[in-house]
Design a protein around this motif. Structure first.
Motif, PDB file in Angstrom:
ATOM      1  N   GLN A  57      39.178  44.098  49.111  1.00  0.00           N
ATOM      2  CA  GLN A  57      38.723  45.403  48.649  1.00  0.00           C
ATOM      3  C   GLN A  57      38.433  46.321  49.837  1.00  0.00           C
ATOM      4  OE1 GLN A  57      36.052  45.454  45.345  1.00  0.00           O
ATOM      5  NE2 GLN A  57      35.013  47.307  45.994  1.00  0.00           N
ATOM      6  N   ALA A  58      37.786  45.803  50.877  1.00  0.00           N
ATOM      7  CA  ALA A  58      37.490  46.618  52.055  1.00  0.00           C
ATOM      8  C   ALA A  58      38.764  47.096  52.737  1.00  0.00           C
ATOM      9  CB  ALA A  58      36.629  45.824  53.036  1.00  0.00           C
ATOM     10  N   GLN A  64      29.667  44.227  38.680  1.00  0.00           N
ATOM     11  CA  GLN A  64      28.847  44.407  39.868  1.00  0.00           C
ATOM     12  C   GLN A  64      29.024  45.789  40.461  1.00  0.00           C
ATOM     13  OE1 GLN A  64      29.733  41.231  42.597  1.00  0.00           O
ATOM     14  NE2 GLN A  64      29.417  39.661  41.040  1.00  0.00           N
ATOM     15  N   ASN A 105      43.882  38.523  44.322  1.00  0.00           N
ATOM     16  CA  ASN A 105      42.839  39.476  44.709  1.00  0.00           C
ATOM     17  C   ASN A 105      43.366  40.902  44.806  1.00  0.00           C
ATOM     18  OD1 ASN A 105      40.479  37.886  44.831  1.00  0.00           O
ATOM     19  ND2 ASN A 105      41.109  37.017  46.782  1.00  0.00           N
ATOM     20  N   GLU A 134      33.423  41.252  39.021  1.00  0.00           N
ATOM     21  CA  GLU A 134      33.218  42.239  40.074  1.00  0.00           C
ATOM     22  C   GLU A 134      33.224  43.656  39.530  1.00  0.00           C
ATOM     23  OE1 GLU A 134      35.666  41.491  43.570  1.00  0.00           O
ATOM     24  OE2 GLU A 134      35.878  39.473  42.780  1.00  0.00           O
ATOM     25  N   THR A 174      39.408  37.141  50.839  1.00  0.00           N
ATOM     26  CA  THR A 174      38.546  37.060  49.670  1.00  0.00           C
ATOM     27  C   THR A 174      38.606  38.363  48.892  1.00  0.00           C
ATOM     28  OG1 THR A 174      36.628  37.945  50.839  1.00  0.00           O
ATOM     29  CG2 THR A 174      36.990  35.557  50.970  1.00  0.00           C
ATOM     30  N   GLU A 180      36.236  40.379  48.384  1.00  0.00           N
ATOM     31  CA  GLU A 180      35.472  41.395  49.100  1.00  0.00           C
ATOM     32  C   GLU A 180      36.255  41.952  50.285  1.00  0.00           C
ATOM     33  OE1 GLU A 180      34.354  38.392  48.278  1.00  0.00           O
ATOM     34  OE2 GLU A 180      32.942  38.911  46.679  1.00  0.00           O
ATOM     35  N   THR A 181      36.903  41.081  51.071  1.00  0.00           N
ATOM     36  CA  THR A 181      37.646  41.576  52.241  1.00  0.00           C
ATOM     37  C   THR A 181      38.895  42.331  51.829  1.00  0.00           C
ATOM     38  OG1 THR A 181      38.839  39.468  52.502  1.00  0.00           O
ATOM     39  CG2 THR A 181      36.762  39.722  53.716  1.00  0.00           C
TER      40      THR A 181
END
Length: 404
Positions: free
Chosen positions: A24-25, A373, A81, A370, A19, A21-22
């Motif tokens: 990006q991490a 955010q 992503n 994003e 995803t 978020e993952t």
């Protein structure tokens, strides 16, 4: 003319599910460090640099025998992503990833298992097919002969394994540098899963269309997934073709900042250059190009032949349909989600001619949600995905220099 510095970033296998978020991490720290360093380097030397990003994808490795359409969506989501993350970083850090004075980023996929428990050479079929991306194996990448000034690798267990595999297949010495890694989490219950080909077909002739002015990250995502869908070369002689429709100059005269608009030849060359960057990993590669000027619609084109059975067809178009309604052999069309109505219009025209409908696949629209955010400048994010904004920035720089 000075040569543009070339670099390679070896990423570790991605998180799963991949995803926004993952991803990006997992990759934010590494991508930020590399983009900032290359930006600093280009300010003190020749403007511009290229960054090849090798993205291992175990999911693609696990399903190599299936038609590419069967694994299209998870692959598209991952690549989208990663490109989105690059846009976020570039917007926040004010890094130029849009034009010739910035960092030209190109992502391709390395088919390898997440864990190094597969036999050496098992990643892709042997033969000439392994020399063409955008999915390649590590030996092909290491031996392709590109003049990378530096190879970046990520400081993590999996990052070091990827680097070590790359170095094992290197014929010469290469300068390497480690960068900080992130957190890669894998939900093992979702990391595989059985897939079947079902009704999926191998596509040997695919089309995509656009203006392709000042190719940006949105364009790169579209071209990458367009190339991904093509049936891999198995070493045989079955012809394969990628057809890129490119809007003719006369249709663009009313564009904003037209003085910075690239000509058809420039846009054709940029599209061809990008496709070669993610697809052509032959050492000492040769490309034979032929320009066609035939009567009728879509008669002006440049054909670039790679190897014995792969042709890039770059076609000048003057309407929304292009070669999809003049070349019956095309079987698939890749477009962005915001232009899906165009796919239906194409298939309506083909139905009128009694031709088979094209399979239409989409890529994500990269938006600034994003970025907002995260407190970033959403206007800056969007400017990296707009040819108009890129032309405006180039125009402003030219005026400033003319006054200096």
């Amino acid at each position: 003319m000075a040569l543009i510095p070339q670099h390679l970033l070896l990423l570790p296998p991605p998180p799963w599910p991949a995803t926004a978020e993952t991803v990006q991490a997992a990759y934010k720290d590494a991508l930020t460090a590399v983009l900032k360093q290359l930006t600093f380097d280009t300010r003190s030397s020749t403007p511009g640099a290229t960054l090849d990003i090798a993205l291992p994808f175990p999911y693609a490795f696990e399903h190599l025998s299936l038609p590419r359409v069967s694994v299209y969506e998870p692959t598209q989501a991952l690549v989208a992503n990663v490109y989105k993350l690059i846009c976020l970083i570039a917007a926040r850090e004010k890094i130029n990833v849009e034009d010739a004075e910035g960092i030209d980023v190109r992502i391709f996929i390395v088919a390898r298992p997440r864990h190094d428990d597969a036999p050496e050479g098992a990643s892709l079929p042997s033969g000439r097919g392994s020399l063409f991306g955008p999915v390649i194996d590590m030996p092909t990448l290491a031996r392709c002969g590109r003049p990378w000034q530096k190879v970046f690798a990520v400081q993590s267990e999996h990052g070091e394994k990827v680097l070590n595999q790359f170095l094992r297949h290197q014929d010469g010495r290469v300068k390497t540098q480690s960068v900080a890694g992130g957190i890669v989490q894998v939900n093992s219950s979702e990391a595989g899963g059985d897939l079947t080909a079902d009704e999926a077909a191998h596509h040997t002739s695919i089309a995509v269309g656009g203006t392709w002015d000042h190719i940006h990250i949105g364009h790169k995502l579209l071209l990458t997934m367009f190339a991904f869908l093509l049936k891999p070369d198995n070493g045989g002689e079955e012809p394969r073709s990628l057809t890129v429709g490119i809007t003719g100059d006369e249709l663009l005269v009313n564009k904003k900042f037209a003085e910075c608009l690239e000509s058809w030849d420039e846009r054709k060359n940029s599209a061809l250059s990008f496709l070669r960057a993610i697809m052509d990993f032959r050492p000492d590669a040769e490309v034979k190009t032929t320009e066609l000027n035939e009567p009728g619609p879509n008669g002006h084109a440049v054909h670039a032949v790679l190897g014995s059975n792969l042709t890039f067809k770059l076609v000048e178009i003057g309407d929304p349909f292009g070669p999809t309604i003049t070349d019956e052999s095309i079987s698939a069309l890749v477009l962005s989600a915001e232009t899906r109505a165009g796919g239906k219009a194409v298939n309506d025209k083909r139905e009128e001619k009694g031709w088979p409908a094209l399979q239409v696949l989409e890529v994500d629209v990269l938006d600034a949600g994003e970025a907002q955010q995260g407190g970033n400048n959403s206007d800056s994010f969007e400017s990296k995905l707009s040819s108009t904004d890129i032309r405006e920035a180039i125009s402003k720089r030219a005026k400033i220099r003319s006054k200096a």
